[in-house]
Design an enzyme around this catalytic site. Structure first.
Site, short mmCIF file in Angstrom:
data_model
loop_
_atom_site.label_atom_id
_atom_site.label_comp_id
_atom_site.label_asym_id
_atom_site.label_seq_id
_atom_site.Cartn_x
_atom_site.Cartn_y
_atom_site.Cartn_z
N ARG A 39 0.86 -0.98 0.06
CA ARG A 39 0.05 -0.02 -0.02
C ARG A 39 0.87 1.42 -0.06
NH1 ARG A 39 -5.38 1.85 1.69
NH2 ARG A 39 -5.31 3.59 3.14
N ILE A 65 -7.53 7.78 -1.19
CA ILE A 65 -7.58 6.38 -1.24
C ILE A 65 -8.45 5.79 0.09
CG2 ILE A 65 -5.45 6.51 -0.08
CD1 ILE A 65 -4.57 3.78 -1.04
N SER A 66 -9.22 5.25 0.28
CA SER A 66 -10.05 4.50 1.01
C SER A 66 -9.21 4.09 2.21
CB SER A 66 -10.97 3.47 0.96
OG SER A 66 -11.89 3.88 -0.12
N GLN A 67 -9.78 4.02 3.36
CA GLN A 67 -9.25 3.29 4.64
C GLN A 67 -9.12 1.79 4.53
OE1 GLN A 67 -12.41 3.66 7.37
NE2 GLN A 67 -11.13 2.76 8.98
N PHE A 207 -17.45 8.81 0.80
CA PHE A 207 -16.62 8.27 -0.43
C PHE A 207 -16.87 9.97 -1.15
CE2 PHE A 207 -16.75 4.14 0.31
CZ PHE A 207 -15.78 3.37 -0.35
#
Ligand code: SAH
Length: 218
Positions: A39, A65-67, A207
């Site tokens: 990541r 970028i999402s959790q 989001f």
């Protein structure tokens, strides 16, 4: 001294244990894959140290970028086995596509922002993700020539699920997407059968906007 690679591998293990498995994600393919995908290579250099934190991160162009946990939950909801062709809307940093690419046969990902599109295309080449196909366009219209898809994941939020995406989903396929308003959405899972569409609400999420013909207007 601990090598860099070992340091990040141990951060990934910790991320999977403390943020993902502990919150109920059980799919071994998802857990194993997320303990491998680097990541930290999908965020800017300034954020490398925060890459495995329990939060979303900025990726430039006003996007995020999402959790890690949300990525895990969305990926698990698609119930992937390995043979699938998956469509992703919102390539962004490329991290979600990279996780999918390690699990399935082929990933088709669409990005509408040209800066992110070019940057991430280069990164996929550099990291040798050969089973990811990229496209610069409005993903709310899907990718008709390549459909139908076994699974579709939309990583930006809209007021409704774009009709072309439901059309381009295979019978027996699954689609996951955040649906709701500007500031918060519900994560919806759609399962398509011969004669109906079953929708399950997986819970609240937040989001960035899905912008396009079947999404928010610019
Ligand atoms: N999956 C990404 C998340 C990126 S954030 C990751 O792992 O990093 C959501 C992305 O969706 C943004 O890059 C944004 O530009 C993109 N996006 C928004 N509307 C879109 C549309 N209609 N088609 C394609 N991409 C879109």
């Amino acid at each position: 001294m601990k090598s860099e690679a070992k340091k990040y591998a141990s951060r990934r293990r910790e991320m999977v244990e403390k943020q993902i498995a502990s919150r109920g994600v059980t799919d071994p393919l998802v857990l194993e894959t997320m303990s491998r995908v680097p990541r930290h290579l999908f965020v800017s250099e300034a954020l490398v140290d925060s890459a495995y934190g329990d939060f979303p991160l900025p990726i430039g162009e006003g996007q995020t970028i999402s959790q890690p946990y949300i990525i895990a939950e969305m990926t698990q909801s698609l119930a992937l086995k390995g043979y699938e062709r998956v469509l992703e809307i919102g390539t962004g940093s490329g991290y979600q596509a990279a996780v999918l690419a390690q699990i399935v046969y082929k990933v088709y990902t669409i990005e509408r922002n040209n800066v992110l599109f070019l940057q991430t295309r280069k990164l996929f080449d550099k990291l040798k993700y050969h089973n990811i196909v990229t496209r610069y366009s409005d993903g709310t219209q899907g990718w008709k020539q390549e459909g139908p898809f076994d699974a579709i994941i939309v990583t930006a939020g809209g007021q409704k699920i774009p009709a072309p995406l439901i059309e381009q989903l295979s019978v027996g396929g699954r689609l996951v997407m955040p649906v709701g308003g500007n500031f918060s959405q519900e994560l919806l899972l759609v399962e398509k059968t011969e004669d109906k569409i079953k929708t399950t609400n997986l819970g609240a999420c937040r989001f960035v906007k899905l912008v396009g013909q079947h999404g928010w207007q610019e």
